[in-house]
Design a protein around this motif. Structure first.
Motif, PDB file in Angstrom:
ATOM      1  N   LYS A   1       5.191   6.316   3.158  1.00 13.36           N
ATOM      2  CA  LYS A   1       6.540   6.540   2.624  1.00 13.36           C
ATOM      3  C   LYS A   1       7.597   5.712   3.345  1.00 13.36           C
ATOM      4  CE  LYS A   1       6.244  11.174   0.622  1.00 13.36           C
ATOM      5  NZ  LYS A   1       6.786  12.546   0.669  1.00 13.36           N
ATOM      6  N   LYS A   2       7.509   5.671   4.654  1.00 13.51           N
ATOM      7  CA  LYS A   2       8.528   4.974   5.440  1.00 13.51           C
ATOM      8  C   LYS A   2       8.588   3.504   5.057  1.00 13.51           C
ATOM      9  CE  LYS A   2       9.967   3.869  10.150  1.00 13.51           C
ATOM     10  NZ  LYS A   2       9.661   3.996  11.600  1.00 13.51           N
ATOM     11  N   GLU A   3       7.440   2.869   4.987  1.00  9.71           N
ATOM     12  CA  GLU A   3       7.395   1.450   4.634  1.00  9.71           C
ATOM     13  C   GLU A   3       7.954   1.208   3.234  1.00  9.71           C
ATOM     14  OE1 GLU A   3       4.163  -2.201   4.120  1.00  9.71           O
ATOM     15  OE2 GLU A   3       3.509  -0.247   4.877  1.00  9.71           O
ATOM     16  N   LEU A   4       7.623   2.106   2.305  1.00  9.56           N
ATOM     17  CA  LEU A   4       8.100   1.939   0.942  1.00  9.56           C
ATOM     18  C   LEU A   4       9.620   2.125   0.877  1.00  9.56           C
ATOM     19  CD1 LEU A   4       7.232   1.357  -1.946  1.00  9.56           C
ATOM     20  CD2 LEU A   4       6.935   3.817  -2.288  1.00  9.56           C
ATOM     21  N   ARG A   5      10.152   3.093   1.602  1.00  7.82           N
ATOM     22  CA  ARG A   5      11.604   3.287   1.657  1.00  7.82           C
ATOM     23  C   ARG A   5      12.307   2.029   2.148  1.00  7.82           C
ATOM     24  NH1 ARG A   5      13.709   8.524   1.351  1.00  7.82           N
ATOM     25  NH2 ARG A   5      12.192  10.222   1.539  1.00  7.82           N
TER      26      ARG A   5
ATOM     27  N   ILE B   1       8.571   0.162 -14.229  1.00 11.27           N
ATOM     28  CA  ILE B   1       9.508  -0.302 -15.255  1.00 11.27           C
ATOM     29  C   ILE B   1       8.946  -0.218 -16.671  1.00 11.27           C
ATOM     30  CG2 ILE B   1      10.779  -1.821 -13.695  1.00 11.27           C
ATOM     31  CD1 ILE B   1       9.134  -4.151 -14.687  1.00 11.27           C
ATOM     32  N   ASN B   2       7.652  -0.014 -16.806  1.00 11.83           N
ATOM     33  CA  ASN B   2       7.069   0.117 -18.151  1.00 11.83           C
ATOM     34  C   ASN B   2       6.857   1.580 -18.534  1.00 11.83           C
ATOM     35  OD1 ASN B   2       4.952   0.672 -16.392  1.00 11.83           O
ATOM     36  ND2 ASN B   2       3.414  -0.163 -17.777  1.00 11.83           N
ATOM     37  N   ASP B   3       7.574   2.496 -17.850  1.00 13.43           N
ATOM     38  CA  ASP B   3       7.516   3.938 -18.119  1.00 13.43           C
ATOM     39  C   ASP B   3       6.225   4.607 -17.663  1.00 13.43           C
ATOM     40  OD1 ASP B   3      10.063   3.958 -19.269  1.00 13.43           O
ATOM     41  OD2 ASP B   3       9.260   3.449 -21.242  1.00 13.43           O
ATOM     42  N   SER B   4       5.401   3.905 -16.917  1.00 14.89           N
ATOM     43  CA  SER B   4       4.217   4.548 -16.344  1.00 14.89           C
ATOM     44  C   SER B   4       4.567   5.065 -14.950  1.00 14.89           C
ATOM     45  CB  SER B   4       3.046   3.570 -16.269  1.00 14.89           C
ATOM     46  OG  SER B   4       3.339   2.508 -15.390  1.00 14.89           O
ATOM     47  N   SER B   5       3.668   5.818 -14.362  1.00 15.75           N
ATOM     48  CA  SER B   5       3.916   6.366 -13.025  1.00 15.75           C
ATOM     49  C   SER B   5       2.587   6.664 -12.347  1.00 15.75           C
ATOM     50  CB  SER B   5       4.753   7.644 -13.119  1.00 15.75           C
ATOM     51  OG  SER B   5       4.044   8.663 -13.802  1.00 15.75           O
ATOM     52  N   THR B   6       2.658   6.892 -11.042  1.00 13.35           N
ATOM     53  CA  THR B   6       1.475   7.295 -10.289  1.00 13.35           C
ATOM     54  C   THR B   6       1.895   8.237  -9.170  1.00 13.35           C
ATOM     55  OG1 THR B   6      -0.413   6.530  -8.980  1.00 13.35           O
ATOM     56  CG2 THR B   6       1.626   5.298  -8.734  1.00 13.35           C
ATOM     57  N   ASP B   7       1.013   9.153  -8.806  1.00 17.27           N
ATOM     58  CA  ASP B   7       1.282  10.040  -7.680  1.00 17.27           C
ATOM     59  C   ASP B   7       0.491   9.607  -6.448  1.00 17.27           C
ATOM     60  OD1 ASP B   7      -1.255  10.730  -8.443  1.00 17.27           O
ATOM     61  OD2 ASP B   7      -0.840  12.845  -8.790  1.00 17.27           O
ATOM     62  N   TYR B   8       0.014   8.362  -6.467  1.00 16.70           N
ATOM     63  CA  TYR B   8      -0.666   7.817  -5.301  1.00 16.70           C
ATOM     64  C   TYR B   8       0.366   7.371  -4.268  1.00 16.70           C
ATOM     65  CZ  TYR B   8      -5.455   7.758  -7.135  1.00 16.70           C
ATOM     66  OH  TYR B   8      -6.703   8.121  -7.597  1.00 16.70           O
ATOM     67  N   LEU B   9       1.036   8.331  -3.684  1.00 18.24           N
ATOM     68  CA  LEU B   9       2.011   8.071  -2.624  1.00 18.24           C
ATOM     69  C   LEU B   9       1.780   9.095  -1.515  1.00 18.24           C
ATOM     70  CD1 LEU B   9       4.458   6.669  -1.411  1.00 18.24           C
ATOM     71  CD2 LEU B   9       5.920   8.185  -2.786  1.00 18.24           C
ATOM     72  N   SER B  10       1.316   8.640  -0.386  1.00 23.54           N
ATOM     73  CA  SER B  10       1.018   9.552   0.715  1.00 23.54           C
ATOM     74  C   SER B  10       2.052   9.423   1.828  1.00 23.54           C
ATOM     75  CB  SER B  10      -0.385   9.280   1.277  1.00 23.54           C
ATOM     76  OG  SER B  10      -0.442   7.995   1.853  1.00 23.54           O
ATOM     77  N   ARG B  11       2.111  10.424   2.674  1.00 18.47           N
ATOM     78  CA  ARG B  11       3.109  10.502   3.740  1.00 18.47           C
ATOM     79  C   ARG B  11       3.056   9.279   4.656  1.00 18.47           C
ATOM     80  NH1 ARG B  11       2.338  15.502   7.599  1.00 18.47           N
ATOM     81  NH2 ARG B  11       0.438  14.294   7.993  1.00 18.47           N
ATOM     82  N   ASN B  12       1.855   8.779   4.924  1.00 19.63           N
ATOM     83  CA  ASN B  12       1.699   7.674   5.867  1.00 19.63           C
ATOM     84  C   ASN B  12       2.367   6.376   5.417  1.00 19.63           C
ATOM     85  OD1 ASN B  12       0.187   9.332   7.506  1.00 19.63           O
ATOM     86  ND2 ASN B  12      -1.793   8.615   6.727  1.00 19.63           N
TER      87      ASN B  12
ATOM     88  N   PHE C   1      10.489  10.597  -3.737  1.00 15.49           N
ATOM     89  CA  PHE C   1       9.794  10.802  -2.465  1.00 15.49           C
ATOM     90  C   PHE C   1       9.473  12.271  -2.217  1.00 15.49           C
ATOM     91  CE2 PHE C   1      11.758   6.642  -1.745  1.00 15.49           C
ATOM     92  CZ  PHE C   1      10.673   5.943  -1.201  1.00 15.49           C
ATOM     93  N   LYS C   2      10.253  13.164  -2.789  1.00 18.08           N
ATOM     94  CA  LYS C   2      10.009  14.594  -2.594  1.00 18.08           C
ATOM     95  C   LYS C   2       8.712  15.033  -3.269  1.00 18.08           C
ATOM     96  CE  LYS C   2      12.061  19.172  -3.315  1.00 18.08           C
ATOM     97  NZ  LYS C   2      13.243  19.928  -3.830  1.00 18.08           N
ATOM     98  N   ASN C   3       8.491  14.544  -4.487  1.00 20.46           N
ATOM     99  CA  ASN C   3       7.303  14.944  -5.247  1.00 20.46           C
ATOM    100  C   ASN C   3       6.198  13.893  -5.235  1.00 20.46           C
ATOM    101  OD1 ASN C   3       8.251  17.561  -6.337  1.00 20.46           O
ATOM    102  ND2 ASN C   3       9.815  16.275  -7.321  1.00 20.46           N
ATOM    103  N   ASN C   4       6.435  12.823  -4.462  1.00 17.89           N
ATOM    104  CA  ASN C   4       5.409  11.782  -4.289  1.00 17.89           C
ATOM    105  C   ASN C   4       5.005  11.119  -5.611  1.00 17.89           C
ATOM    106  OD1 ASN C   4       5.353  12.408  -1.528  1.00 17.89           O
ATOM    107  ND2 ASN C   4       3.766  13.952  -1.845  1.00 17.89           N
TER     108      ASN C   4
ATOM    109  N   GLN D   1       0.837  -1.196   0.000  1.00 18.15           N
ATOM    110  CA  GLN D   1       0.000   0.000   0.000  1.00 18.15           C
ATOM    111  C   GLN D   1       0.873   1.247   0.000  1.00 18.15           C
ATOM    112  OE1 GLN D   1      -2.917   0.057   3.137  1.00 18.15           O
ATOM    113  NE2 GLN D   1      -4.198   1.574   2.064  1.00 18.15           N
ATOM    114  N   THR D   2       0.538   2.191  -0.875  1.00 17.56           N
ATOM    115  CA  THR D   2       1.272   3.456  -0.955  1.00 17.56           C
ATOM    116  C   THR D   2       0.367   4.664  -0.714  1.00 17.56           C
ATOM    117  OG1 THR D   2       0.907   3.587  -3.354  1.00 17.56           O
ATOM    118  CG2 THR D   2       2.934   2.495  -2.595  1.00 17.56           C
TER     119      THR D   2
END
Length: 236
Positions: A229-233, A216-227, A208-211, A191-192
């Motif tokens: 980030k730590k787990e993803l790092r 790997i397929n050149d797609s992206s998402t901005d569904y990254l919230s502060r809560n 992480f700065k711009n969330n 979960q992100t």
């Protein structure tokens, strides 16, 4: 999407294979394609090397320019998930072919209840599609079967009241809730965001700065919230 890929130099046999597949698929509600080839070709090579949800290969052992076993070797260079069925006129070669260690599902003789055996084998494959590596769902009135490995991320669009499954080659907006979909996934999905789970194996990098999560397929998402980030790092 299920792709049935037939390679046989005998048109009569190719026609039988198509008939068997169409008959089996009739009672089911899933989307499928049938591709037929009389020999190994550039188009067949491209199919082998193009990521897809599920491929079921039905290969004649003896072909004009490359044997079914040689084609199976080409498949296994890039894909260990697809189903391979070998058709042969020489049952005595089965043990020799098994020693190739190519994960051939079945060897079917063209002279021993051929249609019946092919029907039983394909029915068995279709019946096993709901294993843990496959997710099944309805989208646009069709049932789709997608390999978990092909899913990039899944997110909930509350405005549209739909959950979208983003794969390597398509997007599927469905009516199921995000929580219902997540129950069908495995531990590679993290979960992100309260409304998003991503396949950690598909992450290329994270800003992480711009969330922003890049895949790997050149797609992206901005569904990254502060809560989250730590787990993803820690995972990366």
């Amino acid at each position: 999407m299920i792709n049935f890929i037939i390679c046989d130099d005998n048109k009569y046999v190719r026609d039988i294979n198509e008939k068997v597949i169409s008959k089996i698929a009739m009672p089911y509600d899933f989307n499928y394609n049938i591709y037929t080839f009389e020999k190994y070709s550039v188009k067949l090579k491209n199919l082998i090397n193009t990521p897809s949800d599920i491929n079921i290969y039905i290969l004649d052992l003896e072909l004009p320019n490359k044997s079914g076993i040689d084609i199976a070797k080409e498949i296994r260079k890039v894909d260990w998930d697809s189903i391979i069925i070998i058709l042969t006129s020489h049952e005595e070669l089965e043990l020799t072919l098994l020693k190739q260690k190519l994960l051939i599902l079945d060897f079917i003789s063209k002279f021993d209840n051929y249609e019946e055996r092919l029907t039983d084998t394909i029915n068995m494959v279709i019946g096993k599609l709901n294993n843990k590596k496959i997710i099944s769902f309805r989208c646009n009135k069709e049932i789709h079967h997608v390999k978990l490995d092909n899913i990039i991320y899944v997110y909930r669009d509350n405005a549209l009241e739909k959950t979208t499954i983003v794969t390597t080659d398509d997007e599927y907006p469905i009516r199921e809730s995000l929580s219902e979909v997540i129950k069908k996934l495995d531990s590679r999905f993290v979960q992100t965001h309260r409304a998003c789970f991503v396949n950690k194996d598909k992450i290329e990098s994270v800003d992480f700065k711009n969330n922003i999560i890049y895949f790997i397929n050149d797609s992206s998402t901005d569904y990254l919230s502060r809560n989250f980030k730590k787990e993803l790092r820690e995972l990366l």
